[in-house]
Design a protein around this motif. Sequence first.
Motif, PDB file in Angstrom:
ATOM      1  N   ILE A  63      -6.259  -4.633  -1.435  1.00  0.00           N
ATOM      2  CA  ILE A  63      -5.130  -4.089  -0.689  1.00  0.00           C
ATOM      3  C   ILE A  63      -5.643  -3.455   0.597  1.00  0.00           C
ATOM      4  O   ILE A  63      -6.496  -2.568   0.576  1.00  0.00           O
ATOM      5  CB  ILE A  63      -4.364  -3.047  -1.524  1.00  0.00           C
ATOM      6  N   ILE A  64      -5.126  -3.987   1.706  1.00  0.00           N
ATOM      7  CA  ILE A  64      -5.353  -3.405   3.030  1.00  0.00           C
ATOM      8  C   ILE A  64      -3.943  -3.192   3.570  1.00  0.00           C
ATOM      9  O   ILE A  64      -3.349  -4.082   4.157  1.00  0.00           O
ATOM     10  CB  ILE A  64      -6.157  -4.350   3.961  1.00  0.00           C
ATOM     11  N   SER A  65      -3.393  -2.043   3.274  1.00  0.00           N
ATOM     12  CA  SER A  65      -1.980  -1.761   3.537  1.00  0.00           C
ATOM     13  C   SER A  65      -1.607  -2.117   4.976  1.00  0.00           C
ATOM     14  O   SER A  65      -2.356  -1.774   5.898  1.00  0.00           O
ATOM     15  CB  SER A  65      -1.708  -0.288   3.259  1.00  0.00           C
ATOM     16  N   PRO A  66      -0.529  -2.842   5.158  1.00  0.00           N
ATOM     17  CA  PRO A  66       0.527  -3.205   4.221  1.00  0.00           C
ATOM     18  C   PRO A  66       0.311  -4.559   3.535  1.00  0.00           C
ATOM     19  O   PRO A  66       1.235  -5.108   2.955  1.00  0.00           O
ATOM     20  CB  PRO A  66       1.761  -3.273   5.129  1.00  0.00           C
ATOM     21  N   TYR A  67      -0.893  -5.089   3.605  1.00  0.00           N
ATOM     22  CA  TYR A  67      -1.155  -6.430   3.067  1.00  0.00           C
ATOM     23  C   TYR A  67      -1.897  -6.383   1.741  1.00  0.00           C
ATOM     24  O   TYR A  67      -2.649  -5.443   1.465  1.00  0.00           O
ATOM     25  CB  TYR A  67      -1.966  -7.263   4.066  1.00  0.00           C
ATOM     26  N   VAL A  68      -1.700  -7.443   0.975  1.00  0.00           N
ATOM     27  CA  VAL A  68      -2.479  -7.675  -0.229  1.00  0.00           C
ATOM     28  C   VAL A  68      -3.184  -9.003  -0.017  1.00  0.00           C
ATOM     29  O   VAL A  68      -2.545 -10.059   0.087  1.00  0.00           O
ATOM     30  CB  VAL A  68      -1.594  -7.739  -1.494  1.00  0.00           C
TER      31      VAL A  68
END
Length: 98
Positions: free
Chosen positions: A85-90
């Motif tokens: 998780i690298i917010s806002p991405y998964v």
Amino acid sequence: MTDTREELATKVDIADWLSLRAHLERGGVIVVDPLLELIEVGTALAADEVQKVQRWLSTGLLTKPSHEQVQTWDADKGKIFNCLIISPYVLIQEPVKP
């Protein structure tokens, strides 16, 4: 950057598709090609390395899941992925088969 890379390495996890699917609905899932290292992609996103990420996107090494992929994964109840998780991405990546 090394600190970020080391920190992200501790955050790589394994998750099944059903757990990840909720992130698909909000457009947050990014598929990482097996040619790339999941932690390298996460580090580049965290450091806002736009040119590197754009290169991966333009060459198809980073993509949004296709309709066909989603259908296949939905049918495979036990499908698992490495994820980060690298917010806002998964970021998701299929485990490499030995």
